[in-house]
Scaffold this motif. Structure first.
Motif, PDB file in Angstrom:
ATOM      1  N   ALA A  78       0.818  -1.217   0.000  1.00 39.40           N
ATOM      2  CA  ALA A  78       0.000   0.000   0.000  1.00 39.40           C
ATOM      3  C   ALA A  78       0.847   1.261   0.000  1.00 39.40           C
ATOM      4  N   THR A  79       1.996   1.215   0.683  1.00 39.51           N
ATOM      5  CA  THR A  79       2.848   2.404   0.764  1.00 39.51           C
ATOM      6  C   THR A  79       3.850   2.486  -0.388  1.00 39.51           C
ATOM      7  N   HIS A  80       3.957   1.433  -1.172  1.00 38.21           N
ATOM      8  CA  HIS A  80       4.855   1.423  -2.334  1.00 38.21           C
ATOM      9  C   HIS A  80       4.074   0.904  -3.541  1.00 38.21           C
ATOM     10  N   LEU A  81       2.937   1.536  -3.787  1.00 38.14           N
ATOM     11  CA  LEU A  81       2.017   1.031  -4.797  1.00 38.14           C
ATOM     12  C   LEU A  81       2.611   1.076  -6.197  1.00 38.14           C
ATOM     13  N   LEU A  82       3.279   2.179  -6.542  1.00 36.43           N
ATOM     14  CA  LEU A  82       3.839   2.301  -7.889  1.00 36.43           C
ATOM     15  C   LEU A  82       4.911   1.252  -8.127  1.00 36.43           C
ATOM     16  N   ASP A  83       5.767   1.006  -7.115  1.00 39.45           N
ATOM     17  CA  ASP A  83       6.802  -0.017  -7.257  1.00 39.45           C
ATOM     18  C   ASP A  83       6.179  -1.383  -7.528  1.00 39.45           C
ATOM     19  N   THR A  84       5.082  -1.683  -6.813  1.00 44.17           N
ATOM     20  CA  THR A  84       4.423  -2.978  -6.974  1.00 44.17           C
ATOM     21  C   THR A  84       3.754  -3.088  -8.345  1.00 44.17           C
ATOM     22  N   VAL A  85       3.117  -2.007  -8.790  1.00 45.18           N
ATOM     23  CA  VAL A  85       2.421  -2.017 -10.085  1.00 45.18           C
ATOM     24  C   VAL A  85       3.396  -2.242 -11.227  1.00 45.18           C
ATOM     25  N   VAL A  86       4.539  -1.531 -11.196  1.00 45.91           N
ATOM     26  CA  VAL A  86       5.488  -1.671 -12.307  1.00 45.91           C
ATOM     27  C   VAL A  86       6.208  -3.012 -12.262  1.00 45.91           C
ATOM     28  N   LEU A  87       6.203  -3.682 -11.101  1.00 49.58           N
ATOM     29  CA  LEU A  87       6.743  -5.040 -11.061  1.00 49.58           C
ATOM     30  C   LEU A  87       5.769  -6.013 -11.716  1.00 49.58           C
ATOM     31  N   LEU A  88       4.478  -5.870 -11.411  1.00 46.75           N
ATOM     32  CA  LEU A  88       3.471  -6.755 -11.981  1.00 46.75           C
ATOM     33  C   LEU A  88       3.183  -6.425 -13.446  1.00 46.75           C
ATOM     34  N   LEU A  89       3.296  -5.139 -13.799  1.00 43.23           N
ATOM     35  CA  LEU A  89       3.041  -4.692 -15.170  1.00 43.23           C
ATOM     36  C   LEU A  89       4.266  -3.924 -15.668  1.00 43.23           C
ATOM     37  N   PRO A  90       5.340  -4.624 -16.032  1.00 45.17           N
ATOM     38  CA  PRO A  90       6.601  -3.958 -16.389  1.00 45.17           C
ATOM     39  C   PRO A  90       6.482  -2.988 -17.564  1.00 45.17           C
ATOM     40  N   LEU A  91       5.453  -3.145 -18.406  1.00 47.21           N
ATOM     41  CA  LEU A  91       5.289  -2.214 -19.517  1.00 47.21           C
ATOM     42  C   LEU A  91       5.087  -0.789 -19.029  1.00 47.21           C
ATOM     43  N   LEU A  92       4.677  -0.644 -17.759  1.00 50.88           N
ATOM     44  CA  LEU A  92       4.442   0.688 -17.207  1.00 50.88           C
ATOM     45  C   LEU A  92       5.671   1.236 -16.488  1.00 50.88           C
ATOM     46  N   ARG A  93       6.782   0.527 -16.552  1.00 48.16           N
ATOM     47  CA  ARG A  93       7.985   0.971 -15.864  1.00 48.16           C
ATOM     48  C   ARG A  93       8.392   2.403 -16.225  1.00 48.16           C
ATOM     49  N   PRO A  94       8.286   2.830 -17.490  1.00 48.42           N
ATOM     50  CA  PRO A  94       8.654   4.217 -17.813  1.00 48.42           C
ATOM     51  C   PRO A  94       7.850   5.277 -17.068  1.00 48.42           C
ATOM     52  N   LEU A  95       6.755   4.883 -16.385  1.00 49.40           N
ATOM     53  CA  LEU A  95       6.025   5.849 -15.571  1.00 49.40           C
ATOM     54  C   LEU A  95       6.905   6.448 -14.489  1.00 49.40           C
ATOM     55  N   ARG A  96       7.957   5.748 -14.121  1.00 47.56           N
ATOM     56  CA  ARG A  96       8.841   6.259 -13.081  1.00 47.56           C
ATOM     57  C   ARG A  96       9.734   7.383 -13.592  1.00 47.56           C
ATOM     58  N   ALA A  97       9.506   7.838 -14.827  1.00 43.83           N
ATOM     59  CA  ALA A  97      10.280   8.968 -15.348  1.00 43.83           C
ATOM     60  C   ALA A  97      10.069  10.211 -14.491  1.00 43.83           C
ATOM     61  N   VAL A  98       8.864  10.378 -13.948  1.00 39.40           N
ATOM     62  CA  VAL A  98       8.611  11.523 -13.069  1.00 39.40           C
ATOM     63  C   VAL A  98       9.438  11.396 -11.808  1.00 39.40           C
ATOM     64  N   GLU A  99       9.580  10.173 -11.295  1.00 41.10           N
ATOM     65  CA  GLU A  99      10.421   9.953 -10.118  1.00 41.10           C
ATOM     66  C   GLU A  99      11.881  10.255 -10.427  1.00 41.10           C
ATOM     67  N   ILE A 100      12.318   9.950 -11.662  1.00 39.24           N
ATOM     68  CA  ILE A 100      13.689  10.274 -12.063  1.00 39.24           C
ATOM     69  C   ILE A 100      13.908  11.780 -12.002  1.00 39.24           C
ATOM     70  N   TYR A 101      12.906  12.531 -12.459  1.00 40.20           N
ATOM     71  CA  TYR A 101      13.002  13.990 -12.388  1.00 40.20           C
ATOM     72  C   TYR A 101      13.188  14.439 -10.935  1.00 40.20           C
ATOM     73  N   GLN A 102      12.453  13.798 -10.018  1.00 44.04           N
ATOM     74  CA  GLN A 102      12.565  14.153  -8.607  1.00 44.04           C
ATOM     75  C   GLN A 102      13.961  13.829  -8.072  1.00 44.04           C
ATOM     76  N   VAL A 103      14.513  12.682  -8.504  1.00 42.26           N
ATOM     77  CA  VAL A 103      15.855  12.303  -8.063  1.00 42.26           C
ATOM     78  C   VAL A 103      16.876  13.316  -8.537  1.00 42.26           C
ATOM     79  N   VAL A 104      16.787  13.723  -9.801  1.00 45.42           N
ATOM     80  CA  VAL A 104      17.725  14.707 -10.349  1.00 45.42           C
ATOM     81  C   VAL A 104      17.605  16.027  -9.607  1.00 45.42           C
ATOM     82  N   GLN A 105      16.376  16.430  -9.288  1.00 37.91           N
ATOM     83  CA  GLN A 105      16.182  17.674  -8.565  1.00 37.91           C
ATOM     84  C   GLN A 105      16.772  17.603  -7.161  1.00 37.91           C
ATOM     85  N   ARG A 106      16.657  16.443  -6.510  1.00 40.52           N
ATOM     86  CA  ARG A 106      17.242  16.303  -5.176  1.00 40.52           C
ATOM     87  C   ARG A 106      18.758  16.385  -5.244  1.00 40.52           C
ATOM     88  N   ARG A 107      19.351  15.783  -6.281  1.00 41.78           N
ATOM     89  CA  ARG A 107      20.813  15.832  -6.417  1.00 41.78           C
ATOM     90  C   ARG A 107      21.300  17.265  -6.586  1.00 41.78           C
TER      91      ARG A 107
END
Length: 219
Positions: A78-107
Motif C-alpha cells: 500500500a505504501t509502495h504502490l507504484l513499485d508494486t504495479v510496475v513489477l506486476l506490469l513492467p510495460l508501465l515501468r517508464p512511468l517512473r520517469a517523473v520519479e527520475i526527475y525528482q531524483v535529479v532535482q534532489r541531487r
C-alpha cells in the motif's frame, strides 16, 4: 533512520538504469508482438531479453524491501504502490520517469515538481503508456481469434483510444478472455486518469481565482 538513508542512496543510483531497462523491456515486447516476419531464434532472443529485464525489476523490488527494514505485506504494498504495479506490469515501468526527475532535482538541491505538475505529468505519461501497452497486449490476444474485430495493430490503437476516453463506440471489441480482462483494466485506469486530471485542474483554477479575489470568503 539508517534504513531510509540506504534506501534513498539505492534509489538515486538505480532509478535511471532501471528506467532505461524499462524502455528496453517495452521495445523488446513491441518488436516481439509486431514483427511477425522474424525467425524463431529472434523471437526467442526477444523473450530472453524480456525475462532478463523483469528479473532486474524483481531484484530491485526485493532490495528495496530489504533496505526499507520492513517485511513484505499488505502495508508495504500500500505504501509502495507504484513499485508494486510496475513489477506486476513492467510495460508501465517508464512511468517512473517523473520519479527520475525528482531524483535529479534532489541531487541538484532544486525545488521538486509541484503537486499539480506531478499529477499532469503522471496522467499524460500514463495515458500514452497505457495506450501503447494496452494496444500491444490486446492485439497479441485478439489477432487470429475466431470472430475477432481487432485484426490489426491500428484497430487495437483505435480501440484503446475509445476505451481510455470512455467513449466506447463499440465498432471494435475484444472477444477473448485475455482481451476482455485488459479492457476492464483500461476502463478503470481511464476513469482514474480523467478523475485525477479533472480534480487537479479544478483545484488549480480554484487557487487562481482565490488569489484574484473572485472566490467568496469562507468557501
Amino acid at each position: 533512520m539508517e534504513e531510509d538513508v540506504r534506501l534513498l542512496r539505492w534509489e538515486n543510483r538505480t532509478e535511471i538504469p532501471l528506467f532505461v531497462l524499462g524502455l528496453v523491456y517495452l521495445a523488446a515486447y513491441a518488436v516481439h508482438v509486431l514483427a511477425h516476419g522474424l525467425p524463431g531464434a529472434a523471437h526467442a532472443t526477444l523473450l530472453a531479453v524480456i525475462g532478463a529485464a523483469w528479473a532486474g525489476f524483481l531484484l530491485d523490488y526485493v532490495v528495496r524491501v530489504r533496505l526499507s527494514g520492513r517485511r513484505f505485506g499488505v502495508r508495504y504494498v500500500a505504501t509502495h504502490l507504484l513499485d508494486t504495479v510496475v513489477l506486476l506490469l513492467p510495460l508501465l515501468r517508464p512511468l517512473r520517469a517523473v520519479e527520475i526527475y525528482q531524483v535529479v532535482q534532489r541531487r541538484r538541491e532544486q525545488p521538486r515538481m509541484s503537486l499539480y505538475g506531478r499529477v499532469i505529468a503522471y496522467a499524460g505519461m500514463a495515458a500514452l503508456l497505457l495506450g501503447f501497452s494496452g494496444a500491444l497486449a490486446v492485439y497479441q490476444q485478439e489477432r487470429g481469434a475466431p470472430h475477432a474485430t481487432i485484426r490489426t495493430f491500428g484497430d487495437a490503437v483505435w480501440w484503446v483510444c475509445e476505451t481510455l476516453t470512455t467513449v466506447g463506440y463499440g465498432d471494435v471489441t475484444p472477444v477473448t478472455v485475455g482481451g476482455r480482462v485488459i479492457a476492464g483494466f483500461l476502463m478503470a485506469m481511464g476513469l482514474a486518469l480523467l478523475g485525477a486530471v479533472t480534480g487537479s485542474f479544478s483545484s488549480w483554477l480554484y487557487q487562481v481565482f482565490a488569489r484574484e479575489g473572485e472566490v467568496p470568503p469562507g468557501r
